[in-house]
Design a protein around this motif. Sequence first.
Motif, PDB file in Angstrom:
ATOM      1  N   ALA A  18      59.772  32.689  43.424  1.00  0.00           N
ATOM      2  CA  ALA A  18      58.836  33.699  43.872  1.00  0.00           C
ATOM      3  C   ALA A  18      57.411  33.246  43.812  1.00  0.00           C
ATOM      4  CB  ALA A  18      58.971  35.011  43.147  1.00  0.00           C
ATOM      5  N   GLN A  19      56.685  33.664  45.093  1.00  0.00           N
ATOM      6  CA  GLN A  19      55.186  33.301  45.013  1.00  0.00           C
ATOM      7  C   GLN A  19      54.600  34.638  44.973  1.00  0.00           C
ATOM      8  OE1 GLN A  19      54.106  31.313  48.905  1.00  0.00           O
ATOM      9  NE2 GLN A  19      54.715  29.359  47.866  1.00  0.00           N
ATOM     10  N   ILE A  20      53.691  34.610  43.870  1.00  0.00           N
ATOM     11  CA  ILE A  20      52.833  35.960  43.503  1.00  0.00           C
ATOM     12  C   ILE A  20      51.450  35.687  44.004  1.00  0.00           C
ATOM     13  CG2 ILE A  20      52.197  37.415  41.805  1.00  0.00           C
ATOM     14  CD1 ILE A  20      54.969  37.000  40.215  1.00  0.00           C
ATOM     15  N   SER A  21      50.770  36.327  44.824  1.00  0.00           N
ATOM     16  CA  SER A  21      49.677  36.024  45.274  1.00  0.00           C
ATOM     17  C   SER A  21      48.643  37.149  45.096  1.00  0.00           C
ATOM     18  CB  SER A  21      49.412  35.918  46.869  1.00  0.00           C
ATOM     19  OG  SER A  21      50.354  34.662  47.059  1.00  0.00           O
ATOM     20  N   CYS A  22      47.478  36.739  44.667  1.00  0.00           N
ATOM     21  CA  CYS A  22      46.280  37.917  44.517  1.00  0.00           C
ATOM     22  C   CYS A  22      45.041  37.093  45.385  1.00  0.00           C
ATOM     23  CB  CYS A  22      45.834  37.599  43.144  1.00  0.00           C
ATOM     24  SG  CYS A  22      47.069  38.130  41.767  1.00  0.00           S
ATOM     25  N   HIS A  23      44.751  38.168  46.324  1.00  0.00           N
ATOM     26  CA  HIS A  23      43.725  37.753  47.428  1.00  0.00           C
ATOM     27  C   HIS A  23      42.019  38.436  46.929  1.00  0.00           C
ATOM     28  CE1 HIS A  23      46.324  36.614  50.598  1.00  0.00           C
ATOM     29  NE2 HIS A  23      47.204  37.503  50.238  1.00  0.00           N
ATOM     30  N   LEU A  24      41.420  37.350  46.751  1.00  0.00           N
ATOM     31  CA  LEU A  24      39.902  37.880  46.161  1.00  0.00           C
ATOM     32  C   LEU A  24      39.111  38.029  47.428  1.00  0.00           C
ATOM     33  CD1 LEU A  24      40.000  35.234  43.396  1.00  0.00           C
ATOM     34  CD2 LEU A  24      40.732  37.523  43.259  1.00  0.00           C
ATOM     35  N   GLN A  25      38.087  39.283  47.424  1.00  0.00           N
ATOM     36  CA  GLN A  25      37.155  39.564  48.051  1.00  0.00           C
ATOM     37  C   GLN A  25      35.696  39.306  47.211  1.00  0.00           C
ATOM     38  OE1 GLN A  25      37.813  43.116  49.949  1.00  0.00           O
ATOM     39  NE2 GLN A  25      39.915  42.462  50.689  1.00  0.00           N
ATOM     40  N   ASN A  26      34.836  38.558  48.209  1.00  0.00           N
ATOM     41  CA  ASN A  26      33.326  38.536  47.611  1.00  0.00           C
ATOM     42  C   ASN A  26      33.678  37.914  46.052  1.00  0.00           C
ATOM     43  OD1 ASN A  26      32.397  39.662  49.906  1.00  0.00           O
ATOM     44  ND2 ASN A  26      32.840  41.834  49.019  1.00  0.00           N
ATOM     45  N   TYR A  27      34.182  36.727  45.600  1.00  0.00           N
ATOM     46  CA  TYR A  27      34.517  36.486  44.386  1.00  0.00           C
ATOM     47  C   TYR A  27      33.408  35.834  43.965  1.00  0.00           C
ATOM     48  CZ  TYR A  27      36.683  33.953  40.493  1.00  0.00           C
ATOM     49  OH  TYR A  27      36.886  33.280  39.080  1.00  0.00           O
ATOM     50  N   ASP A  53      57.453  27.651  31.237  1.00  0.00           N
ATOM     51  CA  ASP A  53      57.351  26.943  32.253  1.00  0.00           C
ATOM     52  C   ASP A  53      57.867  27.075  33.565  1.00  0.00           C
ATOM     53  OD1 ASP A  53      56.232  25.338  30.382  1.00  0.00           O
ATOM     54  OD2 ASP A  53      57.932  24.016  29.942  1.00  0.00           O
ATOM     55  N   ARG A  54      58.408  28.416  33.733  1.00  0.00           N
ATOM     56  CA  ARG A  54      58.783  28.794  35.112  1.00  0.00           C
ATOM     57  C   ARG A  54      57.805  29.255  35.890  1.00  0.00           C
ATOM     58  NH1 ARG A  54      62.816  33.304  35.321  1.00  0.00           N
ATOM     59  NH2 ARG A  54      61.265  34.191  33.354  1.00  0.00           N
ATOM     60  N   PHE A  55      56.774  29.705  35.229  1.00  0.00           N
ATOM     61  CA  PHE A  55      55.433  30.121  35.863  1.00  0.00           C
ATOM     62  C   PHE A  55      54.421  28.838  35.833  1.00  0.00           C
ATOM     63  CE2 PHE A  55      56.963  34.070  33.871  1.00  0.00           C
ATOM     64  CZ  PHE A  55      56.689  34.920  35.066  1.00  0.00           C
ATOM     65  N   GLN A  56      54.024  28.549  37.319  1.00  0.00           N
ATOM     66  CA  GLN A  56      52.919  27.614  37.472  1.00  0.00           C
ATOM     67  C   GLN A  56      51.991  28.125  38.350  1.00  0.00           C
ATOM     68  OE1 GLN A  56      53.292  24.538  36.481  1.00  0.00           O
ATOM     69  NE2 GLN A  56      54.998  24.985  35.263  1.00  0.00           N
ATOM     70  N   MET A  57      50.675  27.810  38.093  1.00  0.00           N
ATOM     71  CA  MET A  57      49.499  27.993  38.670  1.00  0.00           C
ATOM     72  C   MET A  57      49.499  26.936  40.017  1.00  0.00           C
ATOM     73  SD  MET A  57      46.896  29.941  39.626  1.00  0.00           S
ATOM     74  CE  MET A  57      46.676  30.788  38.047  1.00  0.00           C
ATOM     75  N   VAL A  58      49.763  27.393  41.055  1.00  0.00           N
ATOM     76  CA  VAL A  58      49.551  26.442  42.291  1.00  0.00           C
ATOM     77  C   VAL A  58      48.314  26.562  43.123  1.00  0.00           C
ATOM     78  CG1 VAL A  58      51.905  26.307  42.389  1.00  0.00           C
ATOM     79  CG2 VAL A  58      50.871  28.236  43.753  1.00  0.00           C
ATOM     80  N   LEU A  59      47.552  27.762  42.977  1.00  0.00           N
ATOM     81  CA  LEU A  59      46.272  27.792  43.710  1.00  0.00           C
ATOM     82  C   LEU A  59      45.408  28.507  43.157  1.00  0.00           C
ATOM     83  CD1 LEU A  59      45.278  26.588  46.411  1.00  0.00           C
ATOM     84  CD2 LEU A  59      46.047  28.992  47.604  1.00  0.00           C
ATOM     85  N   PHE A  60      44.130  28.187  42.989  1.00  0.00           N
ATOM     86  CA  PHE A  60      43.152  28.988  42.459  1.00  0.00           C
ATOM     87  C   PHE A  60      41.810  28.615  43.311  1.00  0.00           C
ATOM     88  CE2 PHE A  60      39.889  30.913  39.975  1.00  0.00           C
ATOM     89  CZ  PHE A  60      40.428  31.688  38.913  1.00  0.00           C
ATOM     90  N   THR A  61      41.277  29.549  44.169  1.00  0.00           N
ATOM     91  CA  THR A  61      40.300  29.205  45.187  1.00  0.00           C
ATOM     92  C   THR A  61      39.555  30.559  45.183  1.00  0.00           C
ATOM     93  OG1 THR A  61      41.165  30.108  47.056  1.00  0.00           O
ATOM     94  CG2 THR A  61      41.711  27.830  46.651  1.00  0.00           C
ATOM     95  N   PRO A  62      38.169  30.606  45.904  1.00  0.00           N
ATOM     96  CA  PRO A  62      37.425  31.828  45.790  1.00  0.00           C
ATOM     97  C   PRO A  62      38.221  32.869  46.574  1.00  0.00           C
ATOM     98  CG  PRO A  62      35.877  30.001  45.877  1.00  0.00           C
ATOM     99  CD  PRO A  62      37.557  29.527  46.078  1.00  0.00           C
ATOM    100  N   LEU A  63      39.056  32.592  47.295  1.00  0.00           N
ATOM    101  CA  LEU A  63      39.695  33.606  48.066  1.00  0.00           C
ATOM    102  C   LEU A  63      41.140  34.150  47.969  1.00  0.00           C
ATOM    103  CD1 LEU A  63      38.880  32.123  51.705  1.00  0.00           C
ATOM    104  CD2 LEU A  63      37.917  34.031  50.532  1.00  0.00           C
ATOM    105  N   LEU A  64      41.956  33.141  47.130  1.00  0.00           N
ATOM    106  CA  LEU A  64      43.182  33.334  46.916  1.00  0.00           C
ATOM    107  C   LEU A  64      43.594  32.557  45.506  1.00  0.00           C
ATOM    108  CD1 LEU A  64      45.999  34.223  47.619  1.00  0.00           C
ATOM    109  CD2 LEU A  64      46.172  32.142  48.775  1.00  0.00           C
ATOM    110  N   VAL A  65      44.391  33.427  44.701  1.00  0.00           N
ATOM    111  CA  VAL A  65      45.043  32.726  43.447  1.00  0.00           C
ATOM    112  C   VAL A  65      46.483  33.154  43.586  1.00  0.00           C
ATOM    113  CG1 VAL A  65      45.220  33.095  40.950  1.00  0.00           C
ATOM    114  CG2 VAL A  65      42.892  33.446  41.904  1.00  0.00           C
ATOM    115  N   ARG A  66      47.257  32.102  43.427  1.00  0.00           N
ATOM    116  CA  ARG A  66      48.672  32.069  43.638  1.00  0.00           C
ATOM    117  C   ARG A  66      49.540  31.275  42.682  1.00  0.00           C
ATOM    118  NH1 ARG A  66      50.304  30.386  49.201  1.00  0.00           N
ATOM    119  NH2 ARG A  66      49.861  32.659  49.706  1.00  0.00           N
ATOM    120  N   ILE A  67      50.319  31.964  42.026  1.00  0.00           N
ATOM    121  CA  ILE A  67      51.311  31.396  41.090  1.00  0.00           C
ATOM    122  C   ILE A  67      52.830  31.395  41.522  1.00  0.00           C
ATOM    123  CG2 ILE A  67      49.725  32.194  39.143  1.00  0.00           C
ATOM    124  CD1 ILE A  67      51.993  34.267  38.311  1.00  0.00           C
TER     125      ILE A  67
END
Length: 237
Positions: A18-27, A53-67
């Motif tokens: 599963a990909q769990i995504s959090c979209h950020l605005q004006n971060y 260890d099943r959870f991994q942070m794959v993206l952390f940007t000012p627009l999108l955080v995804r695990i």
Amino acid sequence: RCQAVEAENVTVLEGGTAQISCHLQNYDGSIVVIQNPRRQTLFFNGTRALRDDRFQMVLFTPLLVRITLTNVSVGDEGGYFCQLYTDDTHHQVATLSVSVPPEVPVVEAKAQPVEGSEVELTCTSSRSKPPTTLHWFRDRREIPGVVSQQENGKTVSVVSTIRIPVERRDDGAVLSCEASHPALGAQRRVRHYRLDHVLSRESTQKLVPTNQYILLFDKNLNKLEQMPEQYSGKCGR
């Protein structure tokens, strides 16, 4: 400008990723926290906080955080919290749903088929989510079944039962039970059942006990015991 966070719901097959995504605005660099349905913190600003260890942070940007979450089980279902800590705390919930497709169903007969009577057949799908749909077919014609369901935690067991009349000519006839499920798309999980060795009325009558007995005596002609005829091969004492 006001900061905000948005979350995406996701559905995944059991055992998948599963990909769990959090979209950020004006971060602006504020703290971002991701929590599981039990409100345990998984990641704090990209840093792991829970030992899984099943959870991994794959993206952390000012627009999108995804695990990502691998080897998903039904126990992982629920709402995952994307929280943004600013002057006012903002949070959104990403709902994770887990789908469990059925295995090939199991078909069983309650008794040996006998001509002139009915045979009861059950088709069982022991585990699925949402509940699987079972259909009976014979010669491409559907046979209505009586369906029952039993919940086993978050999954469901489904049983479909049919009763059909049996004649001698039905010996070797094939019936099919098909399991359909949203996770399978147009595919079906199918179990075939052959009506082998249909008994005639005459053969069943031969199986009825005769209720005949043999009396056993000792050498002094004293009665020892009374035994069914099929045990007549045994010797007396």
